[in-house]
Scaffold this motif. Structure first.
Motif, mmCIF file in Angstrom:
data_model
loop_
_atom_site.group_PDB
_atom_site.id
_atom_site.type_symbol
_atom_site.label_atom_id
_atom_site.label_comp_id
_atom_site.label_asym_id
_atom_site.label_seq_id
_atom_site.Cartn_x
_atom_site.Cartn_y
_atom_site.Cartn_z
ATOM 1 N N ALA A 20 4.973 -3.212 -5.335
ATOM 2 C CA ALA A 20 5.970 -2.232 -4.883
ATOM 3 C C ALA A 20 5.721 -0.844 -5.474
ATOM 4 O O ALA A 20 5.887 0.163 -4.770
ATOM 5 C CB ALA A 20 7.373 -2.725 -5.203
ATOM 6 N N PRO A 21 5.291 -0.731 -6.746
ATOM 7 C CA PRO A 21 5.023 0.606 -7.289
ATOM 8 C C PRO A 21 3.871 1.332 -6.578
ATOM 9 O O PRO A 21 3.677 2.524 -6.775
ATOM 10 C CB PRO A 21 4.645 0.345 -8.751
ATOM 11 N N CYS A 22 3.139 0.617 -5.749
ATOM 12 C CA CYS A 22 1.994 1.205 -5.042
ATOM 13 C C CYS A 22 2.344 1.661 -3.627
ATOM 14 O O CYS A 22 1.458 2.091 -2.881
ATOM 15 C CB CYS A 22 0.859 0.181 -4.941
ATOM 16 N N ALA A 23 3.605 1.565 -3.241
ATOM 17 C CA ALA A 23 3.997 1.809 -1.853
ATOM 18 C C ALA A 23 3.500 3.151 -1.322
ATOM 19 O O ALA A 23 2.840 3.198 -0.275
ATOM 20 C CB ALA A 23 5.506 1.690 -1.699
ATOM 21 N N SER A 24 3.778 4.242 -2.007
ATOM 22 C CA SER A 24 3.360 5.552 -1.488
ATOM 23 C C SER A 24 1.840 5.713 -1.548
ATOM 24 O O SER A 24 1.243 6.285 -0.636
ATOM 25 C CB SER A 24 4.063 6.685 -2.231
ATOM 26 N N ALA A 25 1.221 5.192 -2.593
ATOM 27 C CA ALA A 25 -0.239 5.294 -2.727
ATOM 28 C C ALA A 25 -0.964 4.473 -1.665
ATOM 29 O O ALA A 25 -2.107 4.775 -1.321
ATOM 30 C CB ALA A 25 -0.678 4.840 -4.114
ATOM 31 N N ALA A 26 -0.299 3.450 -1.131
ATOM 32 C CA ALA A 26 -0.910 2.593 -0.111
ATOM 33 C C ALA A 26 -0.705 3.148 1.295
ATOM 34 O O ALA A 26 -1.256 2.614 2.252
ATOM 35 C CB ALA A 26 -0.332 1.190 -0.193
ATOM 36 N N GLN A 27 0.067 4.218 1.396
ATOM 37 C CA GLN A 27 0.315 4.840 2.691
ATOM 38 C C GLN A 27 -0.359 6.200 2.825
ATOM 39 O O GLN A 27 -0.630 6.654 3.929
ATOM 40 C CB GLN A 27 1.823 4.995 2.910
ATOM 41 N N ASP A 28 -0.613 6.845 1.686
ATOM 42 C CA ASP A 28 -1.165 8.203 1.689
ATOM 43 C C ASP A 28 -2.272 8.301 0.649
ATOM 44 O O ASP A 28 -2.021 8.145 -0.554
ATOM 45 C CB ASP A 28 -0.041 9.200 1.379
ATOM 46 N N GLU A 29 -3.472 8.560 1.113
ATOM 47 C CA GLU A 29 -4.636 8.612 0.216
ATOM 48 C C GLU A 29 -4.538 9.749 -0.808
ATOM 49 O O GLU A 29 -5.177 9.714 -1.847
ATOM 50 C CB GLU A 29 -5.919 8.767 1.041
ATOM 51 N N ASN A 30 -3.701 10.747 -0.514
ATOM 52 C CA ASN A 30 -3.548 11.889 -1.429
ATOM 53 C C ASN A 30 -2.402 11.705 -2.412
ATOM 54 O O ASN A 30 -2.218 12.536 -3.302
ATOM 55 C CB ASN A 30 -3.360 13.180 -0.627
ATOM 56 N N ALA A 31 -1.625 10.636 -2.262
ATOM 57 C CA ALA A 31 -0.507 10.375 -3.180
ATOM 58 C C ALA A 31 -1.053 9.927 -4.528
ATOM 59 O O ALA A 31 -2.084 9.252 -4.605
ATOM 60 C CB ALA A 31 0.415 9.307 -2.602
ATOM 61 N N SER A 32 -0.352 10.304 -5.588
ATOM 62 C CA SER A 32 -0.785 9.863 -6.912
ATOM 63 C C SER A 32 -0.488 8.368 -7.068
ATOM 64 O O SER A 32 0.423 7.834 -6.445
ATOM 65 C CB SER A 32 -0.084 10.666 -8.003
ATOM 66 N N VAL A 33 -1.284 7.737 -7.896
ATOM 67 C CA VAL A 33 -1.137 6.306 -8.150
ATOM 68 C C VAL A 33 -0.520 6.147 -9.536
ATOM 69 O O VAL A 33 -1.071 6.635 -10.523
ATOM 70 C CB VAL A 33 -2.500 5.581 -8.074
ATOM 71 N N SER A 34 0.623 5.477 -9.589
ATOM 72 C CA SER A 34 1.329 5.329 -10.863
ATOM 73 C C SER A 34 0.623 4.344 -11.794
ATOM 74 O O SER A 34 -0.156 3.499 -11.353
ATOM 75 C CB SER A 34 2.760 4.840 -10.614
ATOM 76 N N GLN A 35 0.933 4.464 -13.079
ATOM 77 C CA GLN A 35 0.361 3.546 -14.066
ATOM 78 C C GLN A 35 0.814 2.113 -13.802
ATOM 79 O O GLN A 35 0.040 1.179 -13.971
ATOM 80 C CB GLN A 35 0.744 3.965 -15.481
ATOM 81 N N SER A 36 2.069 1.950 -13.378
ATOM 82 C CA SER A 36 2.561 0.587 -13.110
ATOM 83 C C SER A 36 1.846 -0.012 -11.904
ATOM 84 O O SER A 36 1.563 -1.207 -11.884
ATOM 85 C CB SER A 36 4.075 0.565 -12.925
ATOM 86 N N CYS A 37 1.525 0.816 -10.913
ATOM 87 C CA CYS A 37 0.745 0.339 -9.766
ATOM 88 C C CYS A 37 -0.640 -0.102 -10.237
ATOM 89 O O CYS A 37 -1.098 -1.198 -9.905
ATOM 90 C CB CYS A 37 0.620 1.438 -8.717
ATOM 91 N N CYS A 38 -1.291 0.734 -11.007
ATOM 92 C CA CYS A 38 -2.642 0.415 -11.485
ATOM 93 C C CYS A 38 -2.655 -0.854 -12.333
ATOM 94 O O CYS A 38 -3.588 -1.652 -12.237
ATOM 95 C CB CYS A 38 -3.222 1.591 -12.269
#
Length: 118
Positions: A44-62
């Protein structure tokens, strides 16, 4: 009496064999205890990063991608799961997350359906 005992032992042995084989076959990409759809909720923390290649990726997602990515077939199954699709995940963008997280041991070149992990 001895014939009954032999038949019973054969039957028990057969049941054990079938249940063992069945357990192996029922294990999916993410193991016996979970499914790709269940694992997708952890991303779930990766939601925006999985939709937009320019979105930042959070530490919790990583952190979650690193954990799930230890099993590349599970990671791919999660990224291509029904849950991910329903959440609006773009698989072509999602497969770039391990690289965007700068994961040293990411599965570079791993085929993830029609996509390849960079």
């Amino acid at each position: 009496m001895e014939g009954c005992v032999k038949k019973l032992l054969c039957l028990v042995g057969f049941v054990v064999l079938v249940s063992t084989i069945g357990g192996v076959e029922s294990a999916g990409e993410c193991g016996k205890s979970t499914t790709p759809d269940n694992e997708a909720y952890k991303l779930a923390p990766c939601a925006s990063a999985a939709q937009d290649e320019n979105a930042s990726v959070s530490q919790s997602c990583c952190a979650q991608v690193k954990k799930i990515g230890q099993n590349p077939s599970c990671l791919c199954a999660v990224l291509l799961s029904n849950t991910a699709k329903m959440a609006g995940v773009n698989p072509q963008v999602a497969v770039t997350i391990p690289k965007r997280c700068n994961l040293a041991n990411r599965p570079v070149g791993y085929k993830c359906g029609p996509y390849t992990l960079p």
